[in-house]
Design a protein around this motif. Structure first.
Motif, short mmCIF file in Angstrom:
data_model
loop_
_atom_site.label_atom_id
_atom_site.label_comp_id
_atom_site.label_asym_id
_atom_site.label_seq_id
_atom_site.Cartn_x
_atom_site.Cartn_y
_atom_site.Cartn_z
N CYS A 7 38.44 42.80 43.74
CA CYS A 7 39.17 43.21 42.53
C CYS A 7 38.26 44.01 41.60
O CYS A 7 37.21 43.53 41.20
CB CYS A 7 39.71 41.97 41.84
SG CYS A 7 40.45 42.33 40.25
N CYS A 10 38.02 41.93 37.80
CA CYS A 10 37.18 40.74 37.59
C CYS A 10 35.97 40.72 38.52
O CYS A 10 34.99 40.03 38.26
CB CYS A 10 38.01 39.47 37.77
SG CYS A 10 38.58 39.20 39.45
N CYS A 28 45.22 40.46 42.77
CA CYS A 28 43.97 39.69 42.79
C CYS A 28 44.31 38.20 42.95
O CYS A 28 45.17 37.68 42.24
CB CYS A 28 43.21 39.95 41.49
SG CYS A 28 41.69 39.00 41.36
N CYS A 33 42.77 36.00 36.80
CA CYS A 33 42.88 37.47 36.70
C CYS A 33 44.29 37.96 37.07
O CYS A 33 44.98 38.52 36.25
CB CYS A 33 41.83 38.10 37.63
SG CYS A 33 41.91 39.89 37.69
N HIS A 35 45.26 40.48 38.50
CA HIS A 35 45.42 41.92 38.33
C HIS A 35 46.18 42.51 39.53
O HIS A 35 45.94 42.14 40.67
CB HIS A 35 44.02 42.54 38.21
CG HIS A 35 43.97 44.02 38.14
ND1 HIS A 35 44.68 44.75 37.21
CD2 HIS A 35 43.28 44.93 38.88
CE1 HIS A 35 44.43 46.04 37.39
NE2 HIS A 35 43.59 46.17 38.39
ZN ZN Z 1 40.72 40.09 39.61
#
Ligand code: ZN
Length: 296
Positions: A7, A10, A28, A33, A35
């Motif tokens: 990712c 992070c 992610c 996170c 994301h």
């Molecule tokens: Zn992440």
């Protein structure tokens, strides 16, 4: 994993890949996170209706000069004249007999040529520096059946960047619209209403744009851009008394938008056309034959 091993946000998590029809989503796996990145699948996205126009790309065996067609378009789209009135105008002013049926057929028949011209003129247009592109859908009827005209407009120049005519109102339609507009770049923001069908297409096609969702186009930042187009379109549409087929409607709308972008002077743009404000340059032949830049 497909291209995204760890990712970027992070640095810890690993991306999990989910495959959907028009995009892949990478999320992610770190719970803190989560994301997500959305990657489009261009080959799976249907073409927008504006990309489906095809036909002759020249005026060979055309009995009338291009000047006549452009004049007819101005009378039709700008002055709201009926095709019968336009036929009368040509008869009185130029002593030329042309039937209203012929004038009506010009829009459909020459739409691919005008689209091709528009594409040629817009080749170098890059609107990546644009602040906002606004998008909306408006309802129109074809043979009594409800359809949606999706459109996307650059707020600064008022250029209509793309349109998509569709019987449905779904994310797939927004994907088609955005994908065809993305050739002009990626603006700072995409402004839409709160219709959820815009969410994933915006994240996927314009990943670097901020998605601004407004609750209504009546009293917000979008007011002028969307309303100016809608008013102009509806003013013409209400005189049309209905459309008969998808293909001819698509061709008429394409001509309307060519006229809107290249020929119509806009009061809000000091009577320039959106194309002129966008800095599209014409050579002398284009200026003369296509009556471009006649207002400056
Ligand atoms: Zn992440």
């Amino acid at each position: 994993m497909l291209g995204y091993p760890s990712c970027p946000l992070c640095g810890n998590g690993t991306f999990l890949h989910h495959d959907y029809k028009f995009y892949s989503q990478f999320t992610c796996n770190s719970k803190k996170c989560s994301h997500s990145i959305f990657v489009p699948k261009p080959s799976s996205i249907d073409k927008a209706s504006c990309e489906l126009l095809s036909g002759k790309l020249d005026f060979k065996r055309m009995r009338f000069p291009l000047f006549f067609i452009i004049t007819a378009l101005n009378l039709y789209f700008l002055n709201g004249a009926s095709t019968r009135r336009i036929a009368q105008f040509f008869n009185i002013n130029f002593n030329v007999k042309v039937s209203h049926v012929t004038i009506h057929s010009w829009c459909k028949k020459f739409a691919p040529i005008f689209l091709h011209k528009s594409n040629m003129l817009s080749t170098d247009l890059n609107l990546s520096d644009s602040d906002e592109w606004h998008t909306d859908e408006t309802v129109i009827f074809i043979n009594g059946k409800k359809h949606y005209l999706w459109f996307i407009i650059d707020s600064e120049t008022r250029m209509v960047l793309s349109f998509n005519l569709s019987p449905s109102r779904e994310a797939s339609d927004a994907f088609s619209l955005f994908h065809s507009a993305s050739k002009f770049g990626c603006p700072s923001s995409i402004v839409t209403d709160r219709f959820p069908a815009y969410n994933i297409p915006t994240k996927t096609i314009f990943p670097n744009s901020k998605h601004i969702k407004v609750s209504s186009f009546n009293d917000d930042i979008s007011n002028n851009v969307i309303e100016a187009f809608n008013d102009t379109f509806k003013d013409w549409y209400k005189r049309k008394r209905g459309f008969k087929s998808f293909d001819s409607t698509n061709a008429f709308i394409s001509m309307f938008i060519f006229h809107y972008n290249f020929l119509r002077p806009h009061y809000s743009l000091n009577n320039l056309s959106p194309a002129e404000v966008a800095g599209i340059s014409y050579n002398d032949v284009d200026k003369r034959n296509w009556l471009l830049s006649v207002f400056v």
